[in-house]
Design an enzyme around this catalytic site. Structure first.
Site, PDB file in Angstrom:
ATOM      1  N   TYR A  66     -27.707  13.537 -50.725  1.00 49.02           N
ATOM      2  CA  TYR A  66     -27.099  14.403 -51.742  1.00 49.02           C
ATOM      3  C   TYR A  66     -28.086  15.408 -52.326  1.00 49.02           C
ATOM      4  O   TYR A  66     -27.728  16.197 -53.193  1.00 49.02           O
ATOM      5  CB  TYR A  66     -26.530  13.554 -52.887  1.00 49.02           C
ATOM      6  CG  TYR A  66     -25.198  12.925 -52.565  1.00 49.02           C
ATOM      7  CD1 TYR A  66     -25.006  12.258 -51.362  1.00 49.02           C
ATOM      8  CD2 TYR A  66     -24.136  12.993 -53.447  1.00 49.02           C
ATOM      9  CE1 TYR A  66     -23.797  11.676 -51.060  1.00 49.02           C
ATOM     10  CE2 TYR A  66     -22.918  12.411 -53.152  1.00 49.02           C
ATOM     11  CZ  TYR A  66     -22.758  11.750 -51.955  1.00 49.02           C
ATOM     12  OH  TYR A  66     -21.560  11.172 -51.657  1.00 49.02           O
ATOM     13  N   LYS A 107     -28.751   0.145 -46.607  1.00 43.98           N
ATOM     14  CA  LYS A 107     -28.460   0.144 -45.169  1.00 43.98           C
ATOM     15  C   LYS A 107     -29.812   0.137 -44.428  1.00 43.98           C
ATOM     16  O   LYS A 107     -30.067   0.924 -43.504  1.00 43.98           O
ATOM     17  CB  LYS A 107     -27.621   1.410 -44.869  1.00 43.98           C
ATOM     18  CG  LYS A 107     -26.934   1.434 -43.542  1.00 43.98           C
ATOM     19  CD  LYS A 107     -25.847   0.415 -43.373  1.00 43.98           C
ATOM     20  CE  LYS A 107     -25.445   0.349 -41.912  1.00 43.98           C
ATOM     21  NZ  LYS A 107     -24.769  -0.862 -41.513  1.00 43.98           N
ATOM     22  N   ASP A 127     -22.428  -2.263 -45.580  1.00 39.64           N
ATOM     23  CA  ASP A 127     -21.112  -2.539 -44.974  1.00 39.64           C
ATOM     24  C   ASP A 127     -20.625  -3.939 -45.356  1.00 39.64           C
ATOM     25  O   ASP A 127     -19.455  -4.139 -45.690  1.00 39.64           O
ATOM     26  CB  ASP A 127     -21.113  -2.315 -43.452  1.00 39.64           C
ATOM     27  CG  ASP A 127     -22.421  -2.680 -42.770  1.00 39.64           C
ATOM     28  OD1 ASP A 127     -23.402  -2.968 -43.476  1.00 39.64           O
ATOM     29  OD2 ASP A 127     -22.472  -2.660 -41.533  1.00 39.64           O
ATOM     30  N   ASP A 157     -21.600   6.341 -54.106  1.00 36.94           N
ATOM     31  CA  ASP A 157     -20.410   7.192 -54.167  1.00 36.94           C
ATOM     32  C   ASP A 157     -19.232   6.482 -53.497  1.00 36.94           C
ATOM     33  O   ASP A 157     -18.135   6.376 -54.054  1.00 36.94           O
ATOM     34  CB  ASP A 157     -20.719   8.526 -53.461  1.00 36.94           C
ATOM     35  CG  ASP A 157     -19.793   9.634 -53.913  1.00 36.94           C
ATOM     36  OD1 ASP A 157     -18.940   9.384 -54.777  1.00 36.94           O
ATOM     37  OD2 ASP A 157     -19.907  10.759 -53.402  1.00 36.94           O
TER      38      ASP A 157
END
Ligand code: NAP
Length: 399
Positions: free
Chosen positions: A146, A213, A265, A289
């Site tokens: 971002y 992640k 995930d 987000d």
């Protein structure tokens, strides 16, 4: 004469009559503000204070009036008055202006996006036990993909970067690719996790989970995880314990704050199947987000999800949702997220009694079976009213 919030010896000094700037925002923003602001003003009055809301502009209104979407004086006011509240601002997809929301967060160094997510009884939910979800998301707000470092396919910048990555670092990137950069620093990651840990300590919460992640993005998201454990160990030593070393008492929430980590995930599944095992969730920007909206669905939808962008002694409060353009001007959208964001603002000012009054008024309204269309359409029990009527009902229930 209303006064300014100031900082004395590094701590906020909040007068009983602070000036608080507000941005109505684009899309549904103005009608949500009209429905939400009287409740915030009344909660302040009922607890012996007075908010002097001061209008400032950003987005389409600013462009029309001042020829720029984000005037310097808007950022100056947010900085100077320390607490402000804003409606959503539109960002076009795939071109046009960069996100004004991201620009505000970066300009004011609002490094933590804080989003408490818990179910208000009576709100519909797609899960069987929405009451088991009671988490606070801490989303890093200034870095990650971002950061806005992106180059379009075929530009000299993209071609130059790809040439370097291929020729010098031995990658095999298609020369016609677009390129984005994902910066993640120790400083920004640690201050975000530190803020999450501070809340857990203050509110005596049982765990902080680092959501990352890092199995795939080892040196960015993997580093976020490592820095998170480091800040817990080095700065909150006796108060925290890694999950692998937690005692039975720690795990039951009767001991130290348990530091967990989950791959992003898996986290989406965990919050659906084992929500009660999570409390504070700290994560990089993009994960935050996505996960915020998914969690909002469990408590009725984006119309119920408040938020705050927090820096050091400066804060901008805003709902998690965007401009909901299809509902703009139709008196349909749910003002609850903005009302609850306002309650977070009252807490931040040190006026928790006023914040609680607002939250109780929302609860009472839903308990009466009154809701906006986004909630009512999911049930046969809630009666749908418009944005304005819902706001008026919450105002009436404030006491
Ligand atoms: P969105 O405006 O959040 O709306 C997505 C959907 O969420 C709506 O279609 C609606 O669902 C539901 N929703 C959102 N707010 C609601 C409310 N107050 N009451 C009832 N339902 C609500 O997201 P988007 O359509 O992806 O984005 C639109 C614009 O907002 C974009 O320009 C985006 O960049 C911007 N945005 C701004 C912010 C911000 O200012 N911080 C945040 C996110 C997005 P249903 O269609 O199912 O009824």
């Amino acid at each position: 004469m209303p006064r300014e919030i100031t900082v004395v010896d590094g701590r906020l000094s909040v007068p009983d009559d602070p000036v608080i700037p507000f941005v109505e925002g684009d899309g549904v923003g103005p009608e949500l503000w009209a429905a939400a602001s009287p409740t915030l003003e009344k909660a302040a009055r009922e607890t012996g204070r007075n908010i002097a809301f001061k209008k400032i502009v950003a987005g389409a209104e600013a462009f029309k009036d001042k020829g720029t979407h984000l005037p310097g004086e808007t950022l100056d006011a947010m900085r100077k008055f320390r607490a402000s509240i804003k409606g959503p601002l539109a960002t076009p997809v795939g071109g046009g202006i960069r996100s004004l929301n991201v620009a505000i967060r970066q300009a004011l160094n609002l490094y933590a996006c804080v989003r408490p997510i818990s179910h208000v009884p009576g709100a519909p939910s797609p899960v069987l036990r929405p009451d088991l979800l009671d988490v606070v998301v801490f989303r890093e707000n200034t870095e990650d993909v971002y950061a806005g470092i992106e180059y379009a396919s075929g530009t000299p910048e993209a071609r130059g970067l790809i040439e370097y990555l291929n020729a010098v670092l031995g990658n095999e990137i298609n020369p016609k690719s677009a390129i984005g950069v994902k910066p993640m620093s120790e400083t920004a990651s640690k201050r975000l996790v530190r803020a999450a840990l501070n809340l857990a300590v203050k509110k005596k919460l049982p765990s902080v989970t680092l959501v990352h992640k890092g199995n795939i993005m080892k040196y960015t998201e993997g580093a976020f995880r490592a820095w998170g454990y480091e800040v817990a160990r080095e700065e909150f030593g006796d108060l925290t314990v890694p999950e692998s070393e937690a005692s039975e008492a720690d795990a039951k929430g009767a001991g130290r704050i348990v530091i967990k980590d989950r791959i992003a995930d898996n986290m989406f599944m965990q919050t659906l199947l084992r929500p009660a095992e999570y409390s504070v969730l700290a994560m990089p920007n993009l994960n935050g987000d996505y996960l915020s909206d998914a969690l909002a669905a469990q408590i009725g939808g984006l119309g119920m999800a408040p938020g705050a962008n927090l820096g050091d002694n400066v804060a901008v409060f805003e709902a998690t949702h965007g401009t909901a353009p299809k509902y703009a001007g139709k008196d349909i959208a749910n003002p609850t997220s903005l009302i609850l964001s306002g309650a977070m603002m009252l807490d931040w000012l040190g006026w928790e009694d006023a914040g609680d009054m607002v939250r109780n008024a929302v609860k009472k309204t839903l308990a009466e079976g009154i809701a906006t269309n986004d909630l009512a359409r999911q049930t046969t029990t809630l009666k749908a009213v418009g944005t304005r009527a819902f706001g008026e009902r919450v105002l009436k229930n404030l006491s």
